[in-house]
Design a protein around this motif. Structure first.
Motif, PDB file in Angstrom:
ATOM      1  N   THR A 255      -8.863   8.762   1.613  1.00 18.92           N
ATOM      2  CA  THR A 255      -7.714   8.795   2.762  1.00 18.92           C
ATOM      3  C   THR A 255      -8.242   7.864   3.707  1.00 18.92           C
ATOM      4  N   ARG A 256      -9.506   7.811   3.889  1.00 16.29           N
ATOM      5  CA  ARG A 256     -10.026   6.873   4.887  1.00 16.29           C
ATOM      6  C   ARG A 256     -10.185   5.222   4.627  1.00 16.29           C
ATOM      7  N   THR A 257     -10.107   5.264   3.220  1.00 14.57           N
ATOM      8  CA  THR A 257     -10.139   3.844   2.770  1.00 14.57           C
ATOM      9  C   THR A 257      -8.704   3.289   2.277  1.00 14.57           C
ATOM     10  N   ALA A 258      -7.729   3.945   2.402  1.00 15.66           N
ATOM     11  CA  ALA A 258      -6.512   3.387   2.028  1.00 15.66           C
ATOM     12  C   ALA A 258      -5.863   2.639   3.018  1.00 15.66           C
ATOM     13  N   SER A 259      -4.983   1.650   2.616  1.00 16.20           N
ATOM     14  CA  SER A 259      -4.326   0.776   3.256  1.00 16.20           C
ATOM     15  C   SER A 259      -2.704   0.888   3.269  1.00 16.20           C
ATOM     16  N   ARG A 260      -1.926   1.123   4.277  1.00 15.88           N
ATOM     17  CA  ARG A 260      -0.511   1.442   4.157  1.00 15.88           C
ATOM     18  C   ARG A 260      -0.027   0.596   4.719  1.00 15.88           C
ATOM     19  N   GLU A 261       1.496   0.093   4.137  1.00 12.13           N
ATOM     20  CA  GLU A 261       2.323  -0.890   4.573  1.00 12.13           C
ATOM     21  C   GLU A 261       3.836  -0.356   4.284  1.00 12.13           C
ATOM     22  N   GLY A 262       4.640   0.141   5.164  1.00  8.79           N
ATOM     23  CA  GLY A 262       5.932   0.869   4.688  1.00  8.79           C
ATOM     24  C   GLY A 262       5.563   2.001   4.153  1.00  8.79           C
ATOM     25  N   ASN A 263       6.446   1.822   2.756  1.00 15.45           N
ATOM     26  CA  ASN A 263       6.161   3.427   1.920  1.00 15.45           C
ATOM     27  C   ASN A 263       5.231   2.994   0.908  1.00 15.45           C
ATOM     28  N   GLY A 264       4.277   2.122   1.051  1.00 13.98           N
ATOM     29  CA  GLY A 264       3.265   1.792  -0.031  1.00 13.98           C
ATOM     30  C   GLY A 264       1.992   1.882   0.426  1.00 13.98           C
ATOM     31  N   ALA A 265       0.887   2.002  -0.480  1.00 12.91           N
ATOM     32  CA  ALA A 265      -0.494   2.282  -0.331  1.00 12.91           C
ATOM     33  C   ALA A 265      -1.376   1.507  -1.124  1.00 12.91           C
ATOM     34  N   ASN A 266      -2.523   1.043  -0.949  1.00 13.68           N
ATOM     35  CA  ASN A 266      -3.264   0.394  -1.884  1.00 13.68           C
ATOM     36  C   ASN A 266      -4.683   0.359  -1.306  1.00 13.68           C
ATOM     37  N   TRP A 267      -5.590   0.005  -2.191  1.00 15.98           N
ATOM     38  CA  TRP A 267      -7.021   0.003  -1.852  1.00 15.98           C
ATOM     39  C   TRP A 267      -7.631  -1.103  -2.176  1.00 15.98           C
ATOM     40  N   ARG A 268      -8.724  -1.786  -1.383  1.00 12.63           N
ATOM     41  CA  ARG A 268      -9.325  -2.911  -1.489  1.00 12.63           C
ATOM     42  C   ARG A 268     -10.292  -2.405  -2.630  1.00 12.63           C
ATOM     43  N   ALA A 269     -10.912  -3.668  -3.141  1.00 18.04           N
ATOM     44  CA  ALA A 269     -11.791  -3.652  -4.316  1.00 18.04           C
ATOM     45  C   ALA A 269     -13.157  -2.917  -3.936  1.00 18.04           C
ATOM     46  N   GLN A 270     -13.847  -3.468  -2.746  1.00 15.01           N
ATOM     47  CA  GLN A 270     -14.886  -2.958  -2.197  1.00 15.01           C
ATOM     48  C   GLN A 270     -14.826  -2.322  -0.975  1.00 15.01           C
ATOM     49  N   LEU A 271     -15.601  -1.138  -0.721  1.00 17.43           N
ATOM     50  CA  LEU A 271     -15.772  -0.643   0.777  1.00 17.43           C
ATOM     51  C   LEU A 271     -16.055  -1.568   1.841  1.00 17.43           C
ATOM     52  N   LEU A 272     -17.312  -2.248   1.546  1.00 25.89           N
ATOM     53  CA  LEU A 272     -17.965  -2.998   2.670  1.00 25.89           C
ATOM     54  C   LEU A 272     -17.570  -4.448   2.362  1.00 25.89           C
ATOM     55  N   THR A 273     -17.012  -4.926   3.244  1.00 24.46           N
ATOM     56  CA  THR A 273     -16.562  -6.540   3.324  1.00 24.46           C
ATOM     57  C   THR A 273     -17.292  -7.216   4.326  1.00 24.46           C
ATOM     58  N   THR A 274     -17.163  -8.687   4.152  1.00 19.75           N
ATOM     59  CA  THR A 274     -17.689  -9.659   5.048  1.00 19.75           C
ATOM     60  C   THR A 274     -16.669 -10.471   5.388  1.00 19.75           C
ATOM     61  N   ALA A 275     -16.785 -11.438   6.595  1.00 20.45           N
ATOM     62  CA  ALA A 275     -16.008 -12.386   6.789  1.00 20.45           C
ATOM     63  C   ALA A 275     -16.044 -13.338   5.638  1.00 20.45           C
ATOM     64  N   ALA A 276     -17.086 -13.668   5.175  1.00 19.56           N
ATOM     65  CA  ALA A 276     -17.373 -14.433   3.935  1.00 19.56           C
ATOM     66  C   ALA A 276     -16.647 -14.042   2.648  1.00 19.56           C
ATOM     67  N   ALA A 277     -16.631 -12.881   2.487  1.00 14.36           N
ATOM     68  CA  ALA A 277     -16.071 -12.378   1.434  1.00 14.36           C
ATOM     69  C   ALA A 277     -15.040 -11.047   1.926  1.00 14.36           C
ATOM     70  N   PRO A 278     -13.896 -11.438   2.277  1.00 16.21           N
ATOM     71  CA  PRO A 278     -12.698 -10.578   2.899  1.00 16.21           C
ATOM     72  C   PRO A 278     -12.069  -9.622   1.725  1.00 16.21           C
ATOM     73  N   PRO A 279     -11.464  -8.639   2.084  1.00 15.05           N
ATOM     74  CA  PRO A 279     -11.094  -7.695   1.044  1.00 15.05           C
ATOM     75  C   PRO A 279     -10.125  -8.226   0.105  1.00 15.05           C
ATOM     76  N   ARG A 280     -10.274  -7.636  -1.232  1.00 20.49           N
ATOM     77  CA  ARG A 280      -9.456  -8.225  -2.277  1.00 20.49           C
ATOM     78  C   ARG A 280      -8.486  -6.964  -2.401  1.00 20.49           C
ATOM     79  N   MET A 281      -7.053  -7.585  -2.429  1.00 21.16           N
ATOM     80  CA  MET A 281      -6.009  -6.369  -2.631  1.00 21.16           C
ATOM     81  C   MET A 281      -5.296  -6.734  -3.923  1.00 21.16           C
TER      82      MET A 281
END
Length: 413
Positions: A255-281
């Motif tokens: 629940t704490r790692t989910a990304s929500r937009e409208g009626n949808g949800a997804n999770w990034r590939a990795q929990l910890l990310t950096t500016a050099a390696a931003p989240p991949r959706m």
């Protein structure tokens, strides 16, 4: 945005046709039977080549090689979905040696791998052993692999102890023997001690040492949710307090790692990310919402229900994957999310969506066979795995191959 549109394509408007689905299964099985060679097993596919692999390399693992094709053909026959003329049981000893050769210099360190190593080949051999004495010999080898993999630094399904946790669960389901339940609990206990805490996200996670890099994957092959899937399926082997701790850990992290937009949800590939390696959706089984639905569909209670439905909606909105019909990163794998939601909710809409992806996937399979001049002989990345998806669409079932089921009897749970 919850997905990368460049990785997807528009859903073809093809009505569900059960006869065409059955014909596609029969065609995939017949082609695999016809293309089998005792020397080379099945022709390698260009899309399964890795790095500097030779185009005709003998590929053996459960994930994308001969073991997986043998398992798929056996499984489809056991389900009554196809007639198979060759059992391959007598080939398993040689396959084990060839798989060790395929692993090369990493064979000793990685022999216990569930998707790439000896473990699934020995699981097949154990299940097909003609005598109790031979079955026990295989069992002793499997027990040594599972115990020897407790400290594997990957901490994920493909190579690490979550994969041998899966094997221990299948063996306990197969035999009912206490030693497998004990190995399941010991592996889970070790994984609990390896959890780390993210103050930023307020949840627990694992690190994975993979391919010379350290990651914090959340996904359904290398990450947190794949391990959660095995723990959920095997939860009856824990005492109440232990399972309550795992359940709270799983629900909090999801629940704490989910990304929500409208009626949808997804999770990034990795929990910890950096500016050099931003989240991949991404939006596929191995990275993204479909894998989360598949891995969490049997979680008890209703706390995750809304999130799982939102993940299914995001999978539908993204459309079929352009990488083909396969399970790991293709249309069939995403479609399994709809089958899981159909089973969990009873809503016929999800079965209709699964079948729409099935028809699209048949067209993708046919087009790819023409393009490459051959079919793709692989369980997780090719046509035999997609054939199993088609069977589940016909019957409204939701047994993801080698994740939910290894033996035919366990499909009847």
């Amino acid at each position: 945005m919850l997905h990368d549109p460049d990785r997807h394509e528009a859903l073809r408007d093809i009505d569900w046709n059960e006869a065409r689905a059955r014909e596609a299964i029969a065609r995939i099985v017949a082609d695999a039977e016809n293309r089998y060679s005792p020397d080379r097993y099945w022709p390698a596919h260009p899309l399964d080549a890795d790095g500097d692999d030779a185009p005709d390399q003998l590929t053996t693992p459960l994930y994308h090689g001969a073991c997986g094709v043998m398992w798929a053909l056996r499984h489809l026959q056991a389900l009554g979905a196809a007639r198979v003329t060759r059992s391959h049981v007598d080939e398993l000893g040689r396959l084990l040696a060839r798989n060790r050769a395929w692993l090369g210099s990493s064979a000793e360190a990685e022999k216990a791998s569930y998707l790439m190593g000896d473990t699934p080949i020995l699981l097949l051999a154990h299940g097909a052993a003609p005598t109790a004495e031979l079955a026990e010999e295989y069992a002793e080898q499997l027990a040594a692999l599972i115990e020897g993999n407790l400290e594997h630094p990957a901490r994920e399904l493909m190579w690490g102890s979550p994969g041998t946790l899966q094997a221990a669960l299948f063996l306990h389901e197969r035999t009912g023997e206490a030693r497998w339940a004990d190995l399941f609990r010991r592996t889970a206990a070790k994984l609990w001690t390896q959890l780390l805490w993210s103050a930023e996200h307020g949840c627990r996670y694992w690190t994975q040492d993979l391919y010379g890099r350290q990651g914090t994957y959340l996904d359904a092959v290398h990450g947190f949710v794949a391990t959660a899937s095995v723990l959920i399926r095997g939860r009856q082997r824990f005492d109440g307090d232990t399972w309550n701790g795992w359940e709270r850990c799983i629900v909090d992290t999801i629940t704490r790692t989910a990304s929500r937009e409208g009626n949808g949800a997804n999770w990034r590939a990795q929990l910890l990310t950096t500016a050099a390696a931003p989240p991949r959706m991404l939006m596929q089984f191995c990275h993204g919402a479909p894998g989360f639905v598949i891995c969490l569909a049997d979680v008890p209670g209703t706390e995750l229900d809304d999130l799982l439905v939102a993940a299914g909606e995001a999978t539908w909105a993204a459309g079929p994957l352009s990488k083909g019909s396969n399970l790991c990163h293709g249309t069939g794998g995403n479609g399994y999310a709809f089958l899981k939601l159909y089973r969990r909710t009873g809503n016929d809409m999800w079965l209709a969506r699964a079948r729409a992806f099935a028809m699209h996937g048949i067209a993708q399979t046919e087009a790819a066979a023409v393009k490459y001049g051959q079919m793709r002989y692989s369980l997780w990345t090719g046509d035999p795995g997609f054939a199993i998806y088609l069977h589940d669409c016909v019957h409204g079932a939701a047994n993801f191959p080698t994740l939910d089921v290894f033996d035919f009897d366990s499909t009847r749970r």
